[in-house]
Enzyme design. Structure first.
Site, short mmCIF file in Angstrom:
data_model
loop_
_atom_site.label_atom_id
_atom_site.label_comp_id
_atom_site.label_asym_id
_atom_site.label_seq_id
_atom_site.Cartn_x
_atom_site.Cartn_y
_atom_site.Cartn_z
N THR A 191 14.72 113.06 -59.89
CA THR A 191 13.71 112.29 -60.61
C THR A 191 14.05 110.80 -60.61
O THR A 191 15.22 110.45 -60.70
CB THR A 191 13.68 112.78 -62.07
OG1 THR A 191 13.18 114.10 -62.07
CG2 THR A 191 12.86 111.89 -62.97
N THR A 242 18.04 112.57 -65.46
CA THR A 242 17.67 113.32 -64.27
C THR A 242 18.50 114.59 -64.24
O THR A 242 19.53 114.68 -64.89
CB THR A 242 17.89 112.49 -62.99
OG1 THR A 242 17.48 113.26 -61.84
CG2 THR A 242 19.34 112.11 -62.82
N GLY A 243 18.02 115.57 -63.51
CA GLY A 243 18.77 116.82 -63.42
C GLY A 243 18.04 117.95 -64.10
O GLY A 243 16.81 117.95 -64.20
N GLY A 245 16.17 119.79 -66.31
CA GLY A 245 15.35 119.39 -67.44
C GLY A 245 15.51 120.28 -68.67
O GLY A 245 15.45 119.79 -69.81
N1 ASP Z 1 14.57 116.48 -64.65
C1 ASP Z 1 13.62 117.00 -63.70
C2 ASP Z 1 13.03 118.25 -64.21
O1 ASP Z 1 13.73 119.04 -64.82
C3 ASP Z 1 14.22 117.27 -62.40
C4 ASP Z 1 14.78 116.07 -61.73
O2 ASP Z 1 15.62 115.37 -62.25
O3 ASP Z 1 14.32 115.81 -60.63
O4 ASP Z 1 11.85 118.49 -63.95
#
Ligand code: ASP
Length: 332
Positions: A191, A242-243, A245
């Site tokens: 993200t 990010t990561g 979620g």
């Molecule tokens: N945080 C985002 C989600 O869980 C995923 C990502 O970081 O790309 O949708």
């Protein structure tokens, strides 16, 4: 976008007081900065973003260096990634859910605590701009699914097919291999979360994603949820994530980090505590990634993650740098 590499840890300390508008000409895209050392003054404007989103921070910087507001910088930066068809984790070209539908989540916060979001929206390439419209043109803060798409069209956004041939092929391959099970791992998310301070010292933030690749239909992650994927308090600072979620949502990560900064922690200390909150509440933390980036009113910033490999792109004083994040687990 280059997918993550497992990189060495780096410490991020910060920059200290005094707001000085900075405009410089030297631009080195993606130049590596292993260590941020303290300087005698805070230098704004500044923009930071998750990962190696150098084109995005450059676009945001171009707004900031002309004296533009942080909210406009955020929109310019996030739209750059949303438009990039090679980026399979954000906007147009994003990886679909397990049924083959690209569904997008995004949110934005401004200096006045305004918040707008869209979740699970299909067929519209720029969710960050729709989120801004929700914030500025409606009495609500979040629109979902068909309602979000309908609102976007009413606001003049074009419906388009967001599933590229490349993403479709990858999804078809995944279907065969995975037996249609949604997967949770540390590689399928990148993200963009972005935080910017303009020359007036005002902070805004944005977060936009296609979410976890091959997620279940209807799944919404942290990215568009206030306090989880993003939180801004213009008196204190901002944080974004990010990561995985689900883990960020359960610990309301970005709000936690801003509140820790309110209590006197530096952005770096607050990000580290945000990660610790996750790893102490989920023994499975070895199997997923979460990364945070935070910025405070003084222009100090920090980042931290669970696994090596996360980092942030920063644009300040006309210069772009990539900062490797420290991590809770070091690669052996
Ligand atoms: N945080 C985002 C989600 O869980 C995923 C990502 O970081 O790309 O949708």
């Amino acid at each position: 976008m280059e997918r993550r590499k497992f990189l060495k840890k780096a410490s991020v300390s910060g920059l200290a007081l005094a707001i000085v508008p900075a405009i410089a000409s030297c631009v080195t895209e993606g130049e590596k900065e292993n260590k941020v050392t303290a300087t005698s003054k805070t230098i704004v404007p500044v923009v930071v973003a998750t990962w190696r989103f150098h084109n995005a921070t450059k676009a945001a910087w171009e707004v900031l260096e002309k004296g533009g507001e942080s909210i406009d910088a955020i929109v310019a930066g996030c739209r750059t990634e949303e438009a990039d068809l090679k980026n399979t984790t954000v906007g147009n070209g994003g990886a679909p859910d397990r049924d083959g539908n690209v569904t997008l989540d995004a949110c934005i916060m401004n200096k006045n605590g305004g918040y707008g979001a869209v979740v699970c929206m299909e067929n519209i390439a720029h969710p960050i701009s729709v989120a801004r419209k929700v914030m500025e043109e409606t009495p609500h803060v979040m629109l979902a699914g068909k309602g979000a798409e309908q609102f976007a069209v009413e606001q003049g956004f074009k419906r388009e097919n967001l599933l590229t041939e490349a993403s479709k092929k990858a999804w078809e391959k995944w279907k065969v291999k995975s037996e249609y099970k949604p997967i949770i791992n540390i590689e399928n998310h990148d993200t963009i979360g972005m935080l910017a301070i303009d020359k007036h010292g005002d902070i805004s933030g944005g977060c936009t994603t296609s979410g976890m690749a091959y997620k279940m239909a209807g799944r919404v992650g942290d990215s568009a949820i206030i306090g989880s994927g993003l939180f801004i308090d213009n008196k204190i600072g901002g944080a974004t994530a990010t990561g995985m979620g689900e883990e960020v949502l359960k610990t309301v990560g970005s709000y936690l980090i801003v509140e820790l900064m309110r209590q006197g922690r530096t952005p770096q200390e607050a990000c580290e505590e945000g990660v610790k909150r996750i790893v102490t509440s989920n023994p499975n933390y070895n199997n997923f990634q979460v990364g945070y980036v935070a910025i405070n009113k003084k222009g100090e910033y920090g980042c931290y993650c669970i696994h090596d490999g996360f980092g942030i792109s920063k644009y300040q004083e006309g210069k772009q740098t990539y900062i490797e994040s420290g991590s809770y687990i070091k690669k052996a």
